[in-house]
Design a protein around this motif. Structure first.
Motif, mmCIF file in Angstrom:
data_model
loop_
_atom_site.group_PDB
_atom_site.id
_atom_site.type_symbol
_atom_site.label_atom_id
_atom_site.label_comp_id
_atom_site.label_asym_id
_atom_site.label_seq_id
_atom_site.Cartn_x
_atom_site.Cartn_y
_atom_site.Cartn_z
ATOM 1 N N SER A 42 -18.344 -62.649 27.330
ATOM 2 C CA SER A 42 -18.558 -61.749 26.105
ATOM 3 C C SER A 42 -17.167 -61.852 25.078
ATOM 4 C CB SER A 42 -18.261 -60.225 26.383
ATOM 5 O OG SER A 42 -19.773 -59.976 27.245
ATOM 6 N N MET A 46 -17.134 -63.562 21.361
ATOM 7 C CA MET A 46 -16.792 -63.142 20.367
ATOM 8 C C MET A 46 -15.659 -64.198 19.489
ATOM 9 S SD MET A 46 -15.701 -59.360 21.570
ATOM 10 C CE MET A 46 -16.758 -58.643 22.710
ATOM 11 N N SER A 49 -18.017 -66.397 17.597
ATOM 12 C CA SER A 49 -18.198 -65.689 16.423
ATOM 13 C C SER A 49 -17.103 -65.999 15.364
ATOM 14 C CB SER A 49 -18.340 -64.095 16.383
ATOM 15 O OG SER A 49 -19.413 -63.793 17.569
ATOM 16 N N VAL A 50 -15.994 -65.897 15.801
ATOM 17 C CA VAL A 50 -14.868 -65.980 14.714
ATOM 18 C C VAL A 50 -14.971 -67.325 14.055
ATOM 19 C CG1 VAL A 50 -12.434 -66.267 14.446
ATOM 20 C CG2 VAL A 50 -13.393 -64.271 15.835
ATOM 21 N N MET A 52 -17.576 -69.475 14.108
ATOM 22 C CA MET A 52 -18.799 -69.845 13.339
ATOM 23 C C MET A 52 -18.472 -69.169 11.818
ATOM 24 S SD MET A 52 -21.301 -71.535 14.777
ATOM 25 C CE MET A 52 -22.694 -71.080 13.992
ATOM 26 N N GLY A 53 -18.190 -67.863 11.984
ATOM 27 C CA GLY A 53 -18.021 -67.148 10.499
ATOM 28 C C GLY A 53 -17.011 -68.113 9.650
ATOM 29 N N ILE A 56 -18.182 -71.745 8.743
ATOM 30 C CA ILE A 56 -19.354 -71.770 7.656
ATOM 31 C C ILE A 56 -19.012 -71.565 6.413
ATOM 32 C CG2 ILE A 56 -21.522 -70.610 6.968
ATOM 33 C CD1 ILE A 56 -22.219 -70.398 9.901
ATOM 34 N N LEU A 164 -21.958 -75.117 20.540
ATOM 35 C CA LEU A 164 -22.568 -73.909 20.692
ATOM 36 C C LEU A 164 -23.801 -73.933 21.696
ATOM 37 C CD1 LEU A 164 -22.845 -70.834 18.695
ATOM 38 C CD2 LEU A 164 -24.703 -71.535 19.791
ATOM 39 N N VAL B 33 -28.199 -67.196 19.986
ATOM 40 C CA VAL B 33 -26.618 -67.128 19.923
ATOM 41 C C VAL B 33 -26.172 -67.698 18.350
ATOM 42 C CG1 VAL B 33 -24.683 -67.771 21.247
ATOM 43 C CG2 VAL B 33 -26.742 -67.059 22.713
ATOM 44 N N ALA B 34 -26.435 -69.127 18.126
ATOM 45 C CA ALA B 34 -25.916 -69.496 17.032
ATOM 46 C C ALA B 34 -26.093 -68.460 15.627
ATOM 47 C CB ALA B 34 -26.675 -70.611 16.736
ATOM 48 N N LEU B 36 -26.474 -65.100 15.924
ATOM 49 C CA LEU B 36 -25.706 -63.626 16.172
ATOM 50 C C LEU B 36 -24.487 -63.878 16.019
ATOM 51 C CD1 LEU B 36 -24.231 -62.576 18.896
ATOM 52 C CD2 LEU B 36 -26.348 -63.246 19.857
ATOM 53 N N THR B 37 -23.773 -65.139 16.474
ATOM 54 C CA THR B 37 -22.349 -65.182 16.351
ATOM 55 C C THR B 37 -21.934 -65.561 14.874
ATOM 56 O OG1 THR B 37 -22.481 -67.801 16.835
ATOM 57 C CG2 THR B 37 -21.928 -66.180 18.585
ATOM 58 N N THR B 38 -23.010 -66.228 14.012
ATOM 59 C CA THR B 38 -22.671 -66.125 12.311
ATOM 60 C C THR B 38 -22.683 -64.882 12.002
ATOM 61 O OG1 THR B 38 -23.851 -68.336 12.761
ATOM 62 C CG2 THR B 38 -23.736 -67.415 10.457
ATOM 63 N N VAL B 40 -21.822 -61.774 13.299
ATOM 64 C CA VAL B 40 -20.572 -61.200 13.874
ATOM 65 C C VAL B 40 -19.700 -61.869 13.145
ATOM 66 C CG1 VAL B 40 -19.292 -60.468 15.740
ATOM 67 C CG2 VAL B 40 -21.775 -60.521 15.973
ATOM 68 N N GLY B 41 -19.368 -63.133 13.095
ATOM 69 C CA GLY B 41 -18.297 -63.645 12.250
ATOM 70 C C GLY B 41 -18.147 -63.443 10.781
ATOM 71 N N ALA B 148 -19.046 -55.831 18.698
ATOM 72 C CA ALA B 148 -18.391 -56.213 19.985
ATOM 73 C C ALA B 148 -19.234 -55.749 21.099
ATOM 74 C CB ALA B 148 -16.860 -55.788 20.183
ATOM 75 N N ILE B 151 -22.462 -57.493 21.370
ATOM 76 C CA ILE B 151 -22.302 -58.714 22.449
ATOM 77 C C ILE B 151 -22.137 -58.567 23.773
ATOM 78 C CG2 ILE B 151 -20.566 -60.684 22.703
ATOM 79 C CD1 ILE B 151 -20.151 -60.840 19.844
ATOM 80 N N ILE B 152 -21.293 -57.635 24.109
ATOM 81 C CA ILE B 152 -21.196 -57.118 25.580
ATOM 82 C C ILE B 152 -22.378 -56.651 26.294
ATOM 83 C CG2 ILE B 152 -19.935 -55.759 27.284
ATOM 84 C CD1 ILE B 152 -17.693 -55.588 25.107
ATOM 85 N N ARG B 155 -24.877 -59.877 26.555
ATOM 86 C CA ARG B 155 -24.437 -60.730 27.637
ATOM 87 C C ARG B 155 -24.822 -59.987 28.988
ATOM 88 N NH1 ARG B 155 -24.266 -65.250 29.993
ATOM 89 N NH2 ARG B 155 -26.406 -64.486 29.316
ATOM 90 N N PHE B 159 -27.553 -60.753 32.789
ATOM 91 C CA PHE B 159 -27.038 -60.551 34.294
ATOM 92 C C PHE B 159 -27.716 -59.426 35.010
ATOM 93 C CE2 PHE B 159 -23.540 -62.881 32.515
ATOM 94 C CZ PHE B 159 -22.988 -63.658 33.560
#
Lengths: 176, 162
Positions: A42, A46, A49-50, A52-53, A56, A164, B33-34, B36-38, B40-41, B148, B151-152, B155, B159
């Protein structure tokens, strides 16, 4: 895949190292406490994410479609430190995940491709940071730079996305 | 009701194809994932600006304009890819605690954003360039925490579902 004899020999050494590493008390703790791997993954996501943001935002600036009224050197000053810090966290969390399951990573072709692409993007990003610092006026104003800047934006974003994708595919390929 | 809907979704040809193909699930997962990370970022950039922690020289409205189109575009793609992943094992997901928690957290992140948009942000002209008000900082902190947690829990789904 066809491996030469030298590669097979190297894989055997890596395999032995992996077996030693996964038997260490440190690795065993990560393996046996069930919450640790998802927690580290996780954090890894995160940090992705930093990147990618931030990546971009720099790439959109290079393409000339975002952050009007600010310059490429502004975007670099703002976002590159975040990218480098996130890379540090990714290296740390990635190393922990590798220590937990060394065979899953070190003997995995997709993992190796991912590491190669990371070396490539680190080199490209560092070179880009360096040239923009040295020629900020040209990067911020010269229209002649537009085409290389666009190619760099699209190319580097493609490499980040490929890294990724490799990360997710490590879980889906056979390994030694 | 929820289960029969999930079953109907899971029985569609498309969902069957995703669950039976060895390539479809990891491909949609990678796209998810590509994107969602965008999301969140991009949101993190705005949240850090609202917390006065980064990019203070640029106005809040400019930062919003810089990141929001990217955020929404990536969110729509992440949601579509997520829905496709969901369809392949819909019955199992609706009963999964981590999945339910993730949906709850997404709803909380959305509500937090709406409250901010329709209360604090209405007076943005007053604090566009200076320090942001406490209400904006609280919204930004909640946003970072909710995402955050999304994301947790996301993930965690991997599992607990097999």
């Amino acid at each position: 895949m066809q491996h030469s004899a030298a590669w097979l020999d190297m894989d055997r050494v890596i395999g032995e190292f992996s077996d030693w590493l996964s038997a260490t008390p440190f690795s065993l703790v990560i393996q046996t406490q069930e919450w640790i791997i998802p927690a580290i993954q996780s954090m890894h996501i995160m940090a992705v994410s930093v990147i990618m943001g931030s990546a971009i935002m720099i790439d959109l600036k290079l393409l000339g479609v975002a952050a009007r009224g600010s310059s490429i050197s502004d975007a670099n000053r703002r976002f590159l430190p975040w990218i480098w810090s996130a890379m540090g966290l990714l290296l740390l969390t990635g190393a922990l995940l590798t220590a937990a399951e060394p065979r899953r990573e070190l003997l995995n072709d997709i993992f190796r491709l991912k590491m190669g692409l990371i070396l490539l993007i680190v080199a490209v990003t560092a070179a880009f940071q360096h040239t923009v610092r040295r020629n900020s006026a040209a990067w911020d104003e010269d229209p002649g730079k537009k085409m290389p800047a666009r190619l760099l934006a699209i190319g580097s974003l493609a490499v980040w996305v490929a890294i990724l994708f490799c990360g997710r595919w490590i879980a889906y390929v056979e390994h030694g | 009701m929820l289960h029969s809907l999930a079953q109907a979704l899971q029985d569609t040809d498309f969902a069957q194809w995703i669950s039976q193909s060895s390539l479809a699930f990891p491909w949609f997962e990678s796209i998810h994932v590509a994107c969602l990370t965008t999301v969140v970022g991009a949101i993190t950039i705005l949240d850090l600006r609202l917390l006065n922690l980064a990019w203070r020289s640029r106005s809040v409205r400019d930062v919003s304009a810089d990141v929001l189109p990217l955020t929404w575009g990536a969110f729509v793609l992440a949601a579509i890819a997520g829905a496709l992943l969901f369809s392949s094992k819909a019955v199992e997901y609706v009963d999964n605690l981590a999945f339910r928690l993730k949906m709850l957290l997404l709803a909380l992140a959305g509500i937090n954003m709406l409250i901010f948009q329709f209360t604090t942000y209405r007076s943005v002209a007053d604090w566009d360039r200076g320090a942001t008000p406490v209400a904006a900082r609280i919204s930004a902190l909640l946003s970072l925490l909710f995402w955050a947690a999304v994301i947790i829990s996301g993930r965690w789904i991997g599992f607990t579902v097999h």
